[in-house]
Design an enzyme around this catalytic site. Structure first.
Site, PDB file in Angstrom:
ATOM      1  N   ASP A  58      -1.700  -2.461   7.096  1.00  0.00           N
ATOM      2  CA  ASP A  58      -1.272  -3.389   8.142  1.00  0.00           C
ATOM      3  C   ASP A  58       0.015  -4.121   7.764  1.00  0.00           C
ATOM      4  O   ASP A  58       0.356  -4.262   6.607  1.00  0.00           O
ATOM      5  CB  ASP A  58      -2.375  -4.433   8.398  1.00  0.00           C
ATOM      6  CG  ASP A  58      -2.773  -5.174   7.126  1.00  0.00           C
ATOM      7  OD1 ASP A  58      -2.829  -4.524   6.061  1.00  0.00           O
ATOM      8  OD2 ASP A  58      -3.007  -6.389   7.184  1.00  0.00           O
ATOM      9  N   GLU A  59       0.680  -4.567   8.799  1.00  0.00           N
ATOM     10  CA  GLU A  59       1.759  -5.552   8.695  1.00  0.00           C
ATOM     11  C   GLU A  59       2.838  -5.203   7.671  1.00  0.00           C
ATOM     12  O   GLU A  59       3.350  -6.065   6.985  1.00  0.00           O
ATOM     13  CB  GLU A  59       1.160  -6.935   8.362  1.00  0.00           C
ATOM     14  CG  GLU A  59       0.243  -7.434   9.455  1.00  0.00           C
ATOM     15  CD  GLU A  59      -0.359  -8.799   9.168  1.00  0.00           C
ATOM     16  OE1 GLU A  59      -0.381  -9.609  10.098  1.00  0.00           O
ATOM     17  OE2 GLU A  59      -0.797  -9.046   8.033  1.00  0.00           O
ATOM     18  N   ASN A  60       3.193  -3.944   7.593  1.00  0.00           N
ATOM     19  CA  ASN A  60       4.325  -3.560   6.753  1.00  0.00           C
ATOM     20  C   ASN A  60       5.584  -3.620   7.603  1.00  0.00           C
ATOM     21  O   ASN A  60       5.792  -2.773   8.462  1.00  0.00           O
ATOM     22  CB  ASN A  60       4.105  -2.150   6.199  1.00  0.00           C
ATOM     23  CG  ASN A  60       5.369  -1.632   5.532  1.00  0.00           C
ATOM     24  OD1 ASN A  60       6.191  -2.424   5.045  1.00  0.00           O
ATOM     25  ND2 ASN A  60       5.532  -0.326   5.521  1.00  0.00           N
ATOM     26  N   GLU A 111      -2.279   0.108  12.340  1.00  0.00           N
ATOM     27  CA  GLU A 111      -0.885   0.534  12.166  1.00  0.00           C
ATOM     28  C   GLU A 111      -0.773   1.960  11.621  1.00  0.00           C
ATOM     29  O   GLU A 111       0.265   2.600  11.763  1.00  0.00           O
ATOM     30  CB  GLU A 111      -0.151  -0.423  11.218  1.00  0.00           C
ATOM     31  CG  GLU A 111       0.187  -1.776  11.831  1.00  0.00           C
ATOM     32  CD  GLU A 111      -0.868  -2.835  11.564  1.00  0.00           C
ATOM     33  OE1 GLU A 111      -2.073  -2.481  11.479  1.00  0.00           O
ATOM     34  OE2 GLU A 111      -0.492  -4.009  11.439  1.00  0.00           O
ATOM     35  N   HIS A 143       1.440  -5.919   1.921  1.00  0.00           N
ATOM     36  CA  HIS A 143       0.437  -6.810   1.311  1.00  0.00           C
ATOM     37  C   HIS A 143       0.260  -6.479  -0.175  1.00  0.00           C
ATOM     38  O   HIS A 143      -0.863  -6.510  -0.686  1.00  0.00           O
ATOM     39  CB  HIS A 143      -0.904  -6.705   2.052  1.00  0.00           C
ATOM     40  CG  HIS A 143      -0.883  -7.391   3.387  1.00  0.00           C
ATOM     41  ND1 HIS A 143      -1.122  -8.733   3.543  1.00  0.00           N
ATOM     42  CD2 HIS A 143      -0.609  -6.918   4.634  1.00  0.00           C
ATOM     43  CE1 HIS A 143      -1.019  -9.054   4.824  1.00  0.00           C
ATOM     44  NE2 HIS A 143      -0.698  -7.984   5.501  1.00  0.00           N
TER      45      HIS A 143
END
Ligand code: ACM
Length: 667
Positions: A302-304, A354, A239
């Protein structure tokens, strides 16, 4: 409308832990005084003054004493406040309070001034009236929160939210007795906080839309005055498009970057092998640590997906050399370095779930958001981490309030030890900003966050959904006195659509339809960019369409008893929906308005046929039923990014009426 015929003490939200009703009432007159301890904190002075202002505006009383007075000289005042000390905005602080209302006096007592400000909010909700006077029912209340972390996150990156928007939402958080404002300050679409040492961050990565440090300080103080601590989030290492737009050299792929304008998950990721990455983050966290007194800082995490890591051979070599076997391990390496940086500035680390990897120290606070409600939370606390739950509180999903209200923080079947339970600090509503602007954000946060507030403060065991909605809509309208624009902005959007013609026909539709749920409105992030219009019909609709709730309840009641008065009320609705289309068509058309015709027509056609069906007309035959079924299906299509949340009740009603004529049901 909703719930306003019941006594005010039945409309409290959040419900207090203990409430006892007594005979009699305290009647308010213009001579009432509010007496607070002589050396009251700024928090109490501000809240008591605002309490008087809100009370006078609600009652129209021209009060004699517009400001609180000192307790020493005024112990006989109508409302007296006692407390021992100022509260600290840290975990587990005492936020309890007590209210005792007799016909002579109202006494607020609390250990800390945090309890006092919550008591004032409860008292405002207790204000009642008859034809002649405003009064408070005599009651005793003792109250305290179930959870120490009652949060609201606002994403100011996808769409920037100016200071005024943040402040009015902090005011509303106090109504919901919420104490933690999580400020999502950086993401792919913008870096929103001034960092003095690195002016390029806001020059290159904010479109000029950012908070100055002076504004941050102002908001942190404003929040503290309302008992709210503020936790900033800088979302890394993924992000990170905004960060690498300003600092391309710390990206995992060396290239030119531009701010992201779409919604989704993107590849730009910080390079955890580059010392410069930590130099930049050190400076950012150093400056933020001075601005935010709260003990935690949120690092996102998050969301890496690690695509840039996979594609970079230097990073792959680094991983081999340091025996890091997966991207998870590399991210943990990065997180542990951040934790050391934060420690230097006397801060603790919080991150999205995460970050919960094998090597992550247990001092990290885990923000749970994924998977089946409860499961991940249980896993997290069983592993020894403290946790905050957002799974179930994603208000950007546009789900009805009841779905959030039902979310259990401590799952019944979880089998947690008392120590594990205690690690569940609470929860947080998340207002992600892809589809919200300063103009619409209030209507996406409120009133549903009041239901989340009750889940976190009261944590009710038994729930009564109808009663919850009655209270929700009652307190929702009170938020307007804090300039929350969730109700009034609907009309502004509708005027924008009609070009200042009569909005009545659109208002009816907007109280009936709901924006598409889940993330279907943005179809995988492809339809709306950050610069797209958000003054559309869907933006005037809310997640709990009030007239749909009313109609669904009405049909349920009718099908139980077939009461004539219910049937009459149902027919009145159907007639209104039928006639509404004519009204809409009589407006001077424009493209935005014309786009609503098919939706409005489908509702009108179905309503007309249902009225005929209900009227026992002679020509109800299989051809008619076929047409009715087609009309029913058509009304349920999605138009203009909204849906009609009446499917079940319309079908049940149609089939009930068909059965009465011996005809087969529709599917
Ligand atoms: C998240 O929703 N990506 C934390």
């Amino acid at each position: 409308m909703h719930g306003q015929n019941q006594p005010a003490y039945q409309n409290l939200m959040p419900k207090p832990k203990n409430l006892t009703i007594h005979e009699g009432r305290f009647v308010l007159d213009a001579g009432f005084q509010v007496a607070i301890p002589d050396k009251s904190s700024r928090r109490v002075q501000i809240t008591a003054t605002k309490f008087i202002r809100r009370l006078t505006n609600r009652t129209g009383l021209f009060v004699k004493y517009g400001f609180p007075v000192g307790l020493k000289s005024s112990s006989k005042a109508a409302i007296v406040v006692h407390y021992n000390r100022s509260g600290d905005l840290k975990l587990y602080e005492d936020e309890s309070y007590q209210i005792d209302i007799t016909s002579k006096q109202i006494v607020i007592s609390a250990k800390t001034d945090l309890g006092v400000i919550y008591a004032f909010e409860t008292l405002l909700q207790l204000l009642d009236n008859d034809k002649d006077s405003y009064f408070f029912q005599n009651v005793s209340i003792t109250d305290k929160p179930a959870f120490t972390w009652r949060g609201l996150m606002i994403d100011a990156s996808r769409h920037f939210e100016p200071v005024g928007v943040i402040k009015r939402n902090l005011d509303a958080m106090l109504v919901a007795k919420m104490n933690t404002f999580h400020w999502h300050l950086s993401d792919d679409q913008g870096f929103r906080v001034e960092i003095k040492k690195y002016p390029q961050l806001i020059q290159k990565a904010s479109d000029g839309q950012y908070y100055t440090q002076a504004q941050i300080k102002d908001i942190v103080q404003y929040a503290a005055d309302r008992g709210i601590r503020v936790i900033p989030e800088i979302d890394v290492p993924g992000h990170a498009t905004a960060l690498v737009t300003a600092f391309p050299e710390i990206a995992s792929q060396k290239q030119h970057y531009r701010l992201e304008r779409n919604a989704g998950i993107f590849d730009p990721t910080l390079d955890p092998t580059n010392p410069k990455t930590y130099e930049v983050l050190d400076q950012i966290f150093k400056e933020l640590s001075k601005l935010f007194p709260f003990e935690y800082v949120h690092i996102g995490g998050d969301e890496n997906r690690g695509r840039q890591w996979d594609a970079n051979s230097d990073i792959q070599d680094f991983m081999k050399k340091h025996n890091l076997k997966s991207n998870h391990e590399l991210q943990t390496y990065f997180n542990v370095k951040l934790q050391k940086i934060l420690h230097k500035y006397h801060k603790k680390l919080m991150g999205w779930e995460e970050i919960r990897t094998k090597q992550m120290p247990k001092t990290a606070l885990i923000h749970v958001w994924r998977g089946k409600a409860g499961e991940s939370l249980v896993k997290t606390v069983k592993k020894g981490y403290k946790a905050v739950l957002s799974n179930g509180f994603y208000i950007d999903l546009m789900l009805p309030a009841v779905s959030h209200y039902k979310t259990q923080l401590i799952p019944n079947q979880a089998n947690l030890t008392p120590e594990e339970k205690a690690r569940i600090l609470g929860g947080e509503a998340t207002m992600w900003g892809e589809l919200v602007t300063p103009f619409t954000i209030d209507s996406r946060i409120w009133p549903r966050t009041l239901a989340i507030g009750e889940r976190l403060w009261t944590n009710p065991e038994k729930i009564d959904i109808d009663n919850m909605y009655d209270r929700l809509f009652t307190q929702s309208y009170h938020l307007e006195e804090l300039e929350i624009a969730h109700i009034k902005n609907r009309d502004v959007i509708l005027r924008n659509i009609t070009q200042n013609q009569d909005i009545t026909p659109l208002r009816l539709l907007s109280r009936l339809y709901e924006p598409l749920k889940g993330y279907t409105r943005n179809k995988g992030g492809t339809e709306y960019q950050t610069y797209s219009p958000f003054m559309l019909f869907a933006d005037a609709c809310s997640a709990d369409a009030p007239d749909a709730l009313y109609f669904n309840r009405l049909v349920k009641s009718y099908l139980q008893s077939h009461a004539v008065k219910d049937k009459r009320a149902i027919i009145t609705c159907l007639k209104r929906w039928k006639d509404n289309h004519h009204k809409l068509m009589s407006l001077r058309p424009n493209p935005k308005l014309v786009a609503l015709y098919p939706m409005s027509a489908s509702l009108a056609d179905l309503s007309q046929s249902m009225i005929r069906l209900s009227n026992n007309l002679a020509d109800i035959d299989t051809t008619f039923v076929k047409k009715l079924n087609a009309q029913y299906q058509k009304a349920l299509l999605t138009y203009n990014d909204v849906e009609l949340p009446l499917a079940n009740s319309l079908k049940a009603l149609i089939n009930d009426w068909l059965a009465a004529k011996g005809l087969k049901s529709i599917k």
